[in-house]
Structure formats: structure tokens, C-alpha cells
Scaffold this motif. Structure first.
Motif, mmCIF file in Angstrom:
data_model
loop_
_atom_site.group_PDB
_atom_site.id
_atom_site.type_symbol
_atom_site.label_atom_id
_atom_site.label_comp_id
_atom_site.label_asym_id
_atom_site.label_seq_id
_atom_site.Cartn_x
_atom_site.Cartn_y
_atom_site.Cartn_z
ATOM 1 N N ASP A 134 0.805 -1.218 0.000
ATOM 2 C CA ASP A 134 0.000 0.000 0.000
ATOM 3 C C ASP A 134 0.841 1.273 0.000
ATOM 4 O OD1 ASP A 134 0.471 -1.359 2.401
ATOM 5 O OD2 ASP A 134 -1.173 -0.446 3.470
ATOM 6 N N ASP A 135 2.159 1.145 -0.075
ATOM 7 C CA ASP A 135 3.038 2.323 -0.130
ATOM 8 C C ASP A 135 3.488 2.663 -1.550
ATOM 9 O OD1 ASP A 135 3.114 2.723 2.667
ATOM 10 O OD2 ASP A 135 4.644 1.170 2.875
ATOM 11 N N VAL A 136 3.207 1.781 -2.517
ATOM 12 C CA VAL A 136 3.788 1.942 -3.856
ATOM 13 C C VAL A 136 2.739 1.749 -4.946
ATOM 14 C CG1 VAL A 136 6.097 1.207 -3.130
ATOM 15 C CG2 VAL A 136 4.445 -0.505 -3.911
ATOM 16 N N ASN A 137 3.088 2.191 -6.129
ATOM 17 C CA ASN A 137 2.233 1.977 -7.297
ATOM 18 C C ASN A 137 2.571 0.677 -8.013
ATOM 19 O OD1 ASN A 137 0.791 4.487 -7.085
ATOM 20 N ND2 ASN A 137 2.605 5.530 -7.890
ATOM 21 N N HIS A 138 3.814 0.232 -7.842
ATOM 22 C CA HIS A 138 4.279 -0.976 -8.527
ATOM 23 C C HIS A 138 4.957 -1.893 -7.514
ATOM 24 C CE1 HIS A 138 3.568 1.165 -12.294
ATOM 25 N NE2 HIS A 138 4.262 2.175 -11.794
ATOM 26 N N HIS A 142 9.273 -4.757 -9.908
ATOM 27 C CA HIS A 142 9.530 -3.355 -10.243
ATOM 28 C C HIS A 142 10.461 -2.769 -9.183
ATOM 29 C CE1 HIS A 142 8.784 0.907 -11.089
ATOM 30 N NE2 HIS A 142 8.231 0.543 -12.236
ATOM 31 N N GLU A 144 10.540 0.109 -7.823
ATOM 32 C CA GLU A 144 9.989 1.176 -6.982
ATOM 33 C C GLU A 144 10.042 0.875 -5.480
ATOM 34 O OE1 GLU A 144 5.889 3.676 -6.052
ATOM 35 O OE2 GLU A 144 5.869 2.157 -7.632
ATOM 36 N N LYS A 148 12.345 3.071 -2.939
ATOM 37 C CA LYS A 148 11.672 3.848 -1.889
ATOM 38 C C LYS A 148 12.304 3.574 -0.530
ATOM 39 C CE LYS A 148 7.037 4.845 -0.062
ATOM 40 N NZ LYS A 148 6.952 6.245 -0.521
#
Length: 217
Positions: A134-138, A142, A144, A148
């Protein structure tokens, strides 16, 4: 021995805590509700690692969200009954923390369940940051989520290592520019992970201490 590693990124499920039985049981509970007697244990092993949405949308796009809710309900209700500790994890993570390494969880789970698992295994105090689904888009593979975590820790990819039990962890590390380590206790098997060419393969969690230059004694 690689002494320039300052940061360790860990997957959670199947790497630091033994959630294999919980996850397999959650999948079987869900899938056999919709498709009675069509799924056995080995059939769901490929589903361990990817986000739930990715798995259920491939199986039944129209009912994917409904299936996720049924999975999560069973998973939460049975979490503390079915999750166990892997031998040596607590001692190893504590040792890494005592030696000043930066530690992060990078997982495809939701944050609330990550924290629940860490508390159950007494690991929560040792981690500097958590990157959840729930902290990332991917999600992994990926880069990301890893990037992060590294940004939060103010670490560079070249001084970090990603440790996990799934090819998503190995490919995620490669995509983010970190070193990578697979764990031989992966439910998918050591050979499966070796086919993705991690920089290291851990036969025991204690092996990570030698890699980062810490004397386990």
C-alpha cells in the motif's frame, strides 16, 4: 565477504517468518470455494510472492476483488495460529542491528499484516523502515519498492542487498541495482531461485553475517 554493504532489504513471508502454511491454506480455502476440489497444495506454490490482485485477476477477473476479500479474511483469522519462526532469524537480525546496519522490510503484503508478523516474531524493533504494497504503485519485481526503502534510509543501491525467497525479490534487486541473495528454504526450492542468478544463496540465515563481514561469534 562484502564489507561495503551498509543496508539490507528483506522480504518477509517465507524469508524471515514462516508464513508458508498460512499462505497455502489461504489460497486453498479461497480457490476451492470457487472451484471445488480443483486445487491442491503444489498448485498454489506459483502464487506465493506476487500481489494477490495479480494472481486472482489471472484466475477470474470478474471475481478477483471478491476472492481477495475471502483470502484476506481467512488469512487474518488464522495468522497467529499458522505463522512460525525460522530458526536463527531473530538472533541474526538482532546481530545485524547491533552492528549498525540499516534494515528494511520490502514486501508485497499490506502494512498491517507486515507489522503483525514482525511483532509475532519479535522483529519489529530492529527495522528502520517498511515498504508495503500500500506504499507503492508498482510491486516487486519493479524497482519502486526497493528504491523507496533506499531513499528513506539514505542508502545507495550499490551498498545494499535484497534478500528473499522468490524470484520477484531477485529480479527486484537487479532492477534496482542492489546485490541479491536467495534463501534455500524457499517453498519453491533452491534450484528455482538459482535459475534467476542471485549474487548469493543462503543455506542458513546466519550466512548473511559472513557476507556483510560480521563475525557470528
Amino acid at each position: 565477504m562484502t564489507k561495503n554493504i551498509t543496508t539490507l532489504l528483506f522480504d518477509l513471508d517465507g524469508t524471515l517468518i514462516n508464513t508458508n502454511e498460512l499462505i497455502v491454506s489461504s489460497f486453498l480455502h479461497t480457490l476451492n470455494y470457487y472451484y471445488p476440489n480443483q486445487y491442491e497444495r503444489e498448485d498454489v506454490y506459483p502464487f506465493l510472492g506476487p500481489p494477490l490482485a495479480e494472481t486472482f485477476e489471472k484466475i477470474n477477473p470478474e471475481k478477483a476483488q471478491e476472492m481477495i476479500l475471502r483470502y484476506r479474511k481467512f488469512n487474518v483469522e488464522n495468522h497467529d495460529l499458522l505463522v512460525t519462526e525460522f530458526e536463527g532469524v531473530y538472533e541474526t537480525i538482532r546481530t545485524l542491528k547491533e552492528h549498525g546496519f540499516k534494515l528494511a522490510i520490502v514486501s508485497t503484503k499490506m502494512r498491517d499484516l507486515i507489522i503483525r508478523g514482525l511483532k509475532l516474531a519479535r522483529l519489529e524493533p530492529f527495522f528502520d523502515t517498511i515498504v508495503s504494497l500500500d506504499d507503492v504503485n508498482h510491486a516487486k519485481p519493479h524497482p519502486e519498492p526497493l528504491l523507496k526503502a533506499l531513499e528513506t534510509l539514505r542508502s545507495k543501491p550499490e551498498e545494499a542487498i535484497m534478500i528473499g525467497d522468490n524470484y520477484h525479490d531477485i529480479e527486484g534487486g537487479k532492477n534496482a541495482g542492489t546485490l541479491t541473495a536467495g534463501v534455500s528454504w524457499s517453498i519453491k526450492g533452491k534450484e528455482h531461485l538459482l535459475s534467476y542468478h542471485p549474487d548469493y544463496m543462503l543455506d542458513s540465515i546466519y550466512d548473511i553475517l559472513a557476507i556483510v563481514g560480521v563475525d557470528p561469534s
